[in-house]
Each structure stands twice: as structure tokens, then as C-alpha cells.
Design a protein around this motif. Structure first.
Motif, PDB file in Angstrom:
ATOM      1  N   PHE A 168     -25.342   6.260  69.329  1.00  0.00           N
ATOM      2  CA  PHE A 168     -24.731   4.955  69.082  1.00  0.00           C
ATOM      3  C   PHE A 168     -24.448   4.719  67.607  1.00  0.00           C
ATOM      4  CE2 PHE A 168     -29.368   3.990  69.166  1.00  0.00           C
ATOM      5  CZ  PHE A 168     -29.524   3.444  67.898  1.00  0.00           C
ATOM      6  N   LEU A 169     -23.452   3.861  67.380  1.00  0.00           N
ATOM      7  CA  LEU A 169     -23.149   3.292  66.074  1.00  0.00           C
ATOM      8  C   LEU A 169     -23.190   1.781  66.265  1.00  0.00           C
ATOM      9  CD1 LEU A 169     -20.200   5.669  65.191  1.00  0.00           C
ATOM     10  CD2 LEU A 169     -22.374   5.560  63.963  1.00  0.00           C
ATOM     11  N   SER A 170     -23.895   1.069  65.404  1.00  0.00           N
ATOM     12  CA  SER A 170     -24.116  -0.361  65.609  1.00  0.00           C
ATOM     13  C   SER A 170     -23.708  -1.150  64.359  1.00  0.00           C
ATOM     14  CB  SER A 170     -25.595  -0.598  65.904  1.00  0.00           C
ATOM     15  OG  SER A 170     -25.864  -1.942  66.183  1.00  0.00           O
ATOM     16  N   CYS A 171     -23.089  -2.358  64.555  1.00  0.00           N
ATOM     17  CA  CYS A 171     -22.749  -2.815  65.898  1.00  0.00           C
ATOM     18  C   CYS A 171     -21.500  -2.113  66.414  1.00  0.00           C
ATOM     19  CB  CYS A 171     -22.592  -4.323  65.924  1.00  0.00           C
ATOM     20  SG  CYS A 171     -21.116  -5.018  65.221  1.00  0.00           S
ATOM     21  N   ASN A 172     -20.758  -1.465  65.508  1.00  0.00           N
ATOM     22  CA  ASN A 172     -19.676  -0.577  65.916  1.00  0.00           C
ATOM     23  C   ASN A 172     -19.451   0.452  64.808  1.00  0.00           C
ATOM     24  OD1 ASN A 172     -18.117  -1.983  63.929  1.00  0.00           O
ATOM     25  ND2 ASN A 172     -17.492  -3.472  65.465  1.00  0.00           N
ATOM     26  N   LEU A 173     -18.516   1.365  65.016  1.00  0.00           N
ATOM     27  CA  LEU A 173     -18.292   2.414  64.018  1.00  0.00           C
ATOM     28  C   LEU A 173     -17.926   1.824  62.659  1.00  0.00           C
ATOM     29  CD1 LEU A 173     -16.722   5.825  64.238  1.00  0.00           C
ATOM     30  CD2 LEU A 173     -15.518   4.169  62.811  1.00  0.00           C
ATOM     31  N   ASP A 174     -17.079   0.790  62.649  1.00  0.00           N
ATOM     32  CA  ASP A 174     -16.655   0.193  61.384  1.00  0.00           C
ATOM     33  C   ASP A 174     -17.848  -0.391  60.627  1.00  0.00           C
ATOM     34  OD1 ASP A 174     -14.091   0.747  62.382  1.00  0.00           O
ATOM     35  OD2 ASP A 174     -13.949  -1.248  63.287  1.00  0.00           O
ATOM     36  N   HIS A 175     -18.712  -1.034  61.356  1.00  0.00           N
ATOM     37  CA  HIS A 175     -19.902  -1.632  60.744  1.00  0.00           C
ATOM     38  C   HIS A 175     -20.830  -0.545  60.216  1.00  0.00           C
ATOM     39  CE1 HIS A 175     -23.708  -4.321  61.263  1.00  0.00           C
ATOM     40  NE2 HIS A 175     -23.220  -4.418  60.041  1.00  0.00           N
TER      41      HIS A 175
END
Length: 236
Positions: A148-155
Motif C-alpha cells: 500500500f501507499l497511503s493515503c495514495n501514491l501522490d501523498h
């Protein structure tokens, strides 16, 4: 003739994810694995047409298209790895707030949206599919792991939580350029800037991200991939 490299298929959500990560992984594992990134054109775990009954088939569709496009055999795939954005999926319902727009806005305190029930429904669906997939060790016989990347890849990678869609590719290009010729530094970057307390085991990291507000905070367990799959040089 050396032994053929094992193909590891990474599945990500979109083309900017591929841009940001594929060449880095290819370079790091250049001597031992053939790394390939394919994307699903969106979050498969939030797709209204996907549930626990058909999600394995949907993931295998991506794998099967790749196998056919490359004229490979299923046995040529050593492993399938899927990277998910957590999108605040596991936060308590009490941290979902009425916002000014119907867009999901991710903040330190939770998710803001005009339609609170829509957020709850999305979180319930997405968390259910992720938990279901975490119980699986393979996709139709192919070894399968989830990160996972949290909260998303951009973050996680750029520290931009609500990045506009039209800027994603520019950020991805800039991120990859940052590591050209020094791809090994990517692992150090994850540990220094993004892991942020996530445990160093796959099961422990997923348990951690499901707790409290961790799934909306800046975390990743992608560093665990490099622990679980050391390169030959790392074993010397």
C-alpha cells in the motif's frame, strides 16, 4: 547463456503510478528479475462492478492480457504484486465529515465530502475487498502479494494528498527524474520519508494501516518488498 530472468508483474492504478515506479524497480532488480508494471485504469477495489466474488477474475484479466500481449506462458510469471492506495479506507466513521464538495477531500483529521454516506459506503466496500484479497496467497495459481501507499501514491511519494488529476503525470515524471542514476536511494527515501512507523513485516504493516487514522496518514509498506525479496547482491 544465463538463466532467464523471472518476470514479476506489478499492478498499479494508473499510468502515472507506472511512470513514477517502474524504471526504479527495473533498475534495482536488473540482475535478477524482469519487472513489469501494468495499470488497471482506476481503483479496482472501489469499482462498483467489482466485489469479492469477481475481484480475482478482474485481477487475472490484467495478468492474462499481459501474458497474451507478450506471447508468454502463465509459467513465465514468477509473481504478481499489487499496490493499492489506502484512500483513508480504514478510518473510523466518526472521522468522516460533511464537506463543501462531493469530491472526497483527504485531510489530517479525516475525509470531507458533502455526501457522508457515500464515503462510508466506499470505505466499507473497499476495505472488504482489500481484506478479502489479503486472505489470498495466489491469483489463479500465481503467487500474489499486496502493498500500500497511503493515503495514495501522490501523498506517499510527493506529499500531495489531494493532487489534481492533470498534474499527476508531471509529478510522476519529476519523481522518477529525481532518482535517475541513483535508483537505490529510493529505498532510503521510503524508509526516511514515507514508512513513518509502519512495521517491517507484511502482515504487521497491513494490521497497522487498518488502525486509527493511519490509512489517511503518510505511510507505506513498500519497503517490505525489498526486505522480503532481497537481490542476489544483498545476500552476499
Amino acid at each position: 547463456m544465463g538463466e532467464a530472468k523471472k518476470t514479476v508483474l506489478f499492478i498499479v492504478e494508473g499510468p502515472s503510478d507506472k511512470t513514477a515506479l517502474e524504471k526504479i524497480f527495473k533498475k534495482i532488480y536488473r540482475r535478477s528479475k524482469n519487472i513489469v508494471f501494468k495499470f488497471t485504469n482506476g481503483d479496482i477495489s472501489s469499482d462498483p462492478d467489482v466485489d469479492t466474488k469477481n475481484v480475482e477474475d478482474r485481477i487475472y484479466d490484467v495478468i492474462d492480457r499481459f501474458i497474451k500481449d507478450q506471447k508468454l506462458q502463465k509459467s513465465d510469471i514468477f509473481q504478481v504484486v499489487q499496490i493499492f492506495d489506502t484512500d483513508g479506507t480504514f478510518i473510523p466513521d466518526s472521522t468522516i465529515f460533511e464537506g463543501e464538495t462531493y469530491r472526497f477531500v483527504y485531510q489530517d483529521d479525516g475525509i470531507h465530502c458533502k455526501d457522508i454516506e457515500k464515503v462510508k459506503e466506499r470505505n466499507n466496500k473497499k476495505s472488504g475487498i482489500i481484506s478479502f484479497l489479503l486472505s489470498m496467497k495466489d491469483i489463479k495459481g500465481l503467487p500474489y502479494e499486496m502493498y500500500f501507499l497511503s493515503c495514495n501514491l501522490d501523498h506517499a511519494l510527493y506529499n500531495e494528498r489531494n493532487l489534481d488529476a492533470d498534474k499527476k503525470q508531471d509529478y510522476a515524471d519529476a519523481f522518477y527524474e529525481r532518482f535517475i542514476g541513483k535508483e537505490e536511494k529510493f529505498i532510503d527515501f521510503l524508509k526516511a520519508d514515507v514508512v513513518n512507523g509502519t512495521p517491517d513485516s507484511l502482515s504487521g504493516s497491513w494490521s497497522y494501516i487498518k488502525e486509527d487514522l493511519h490509512s489517511i496518514e503518510r505511510h507505506t509498506n513498500l519497503h517490505v518488498y525489498f526486505i522480503q525479496h532481497p537481490r542476489p547482491d544483498d545476500l552476499l
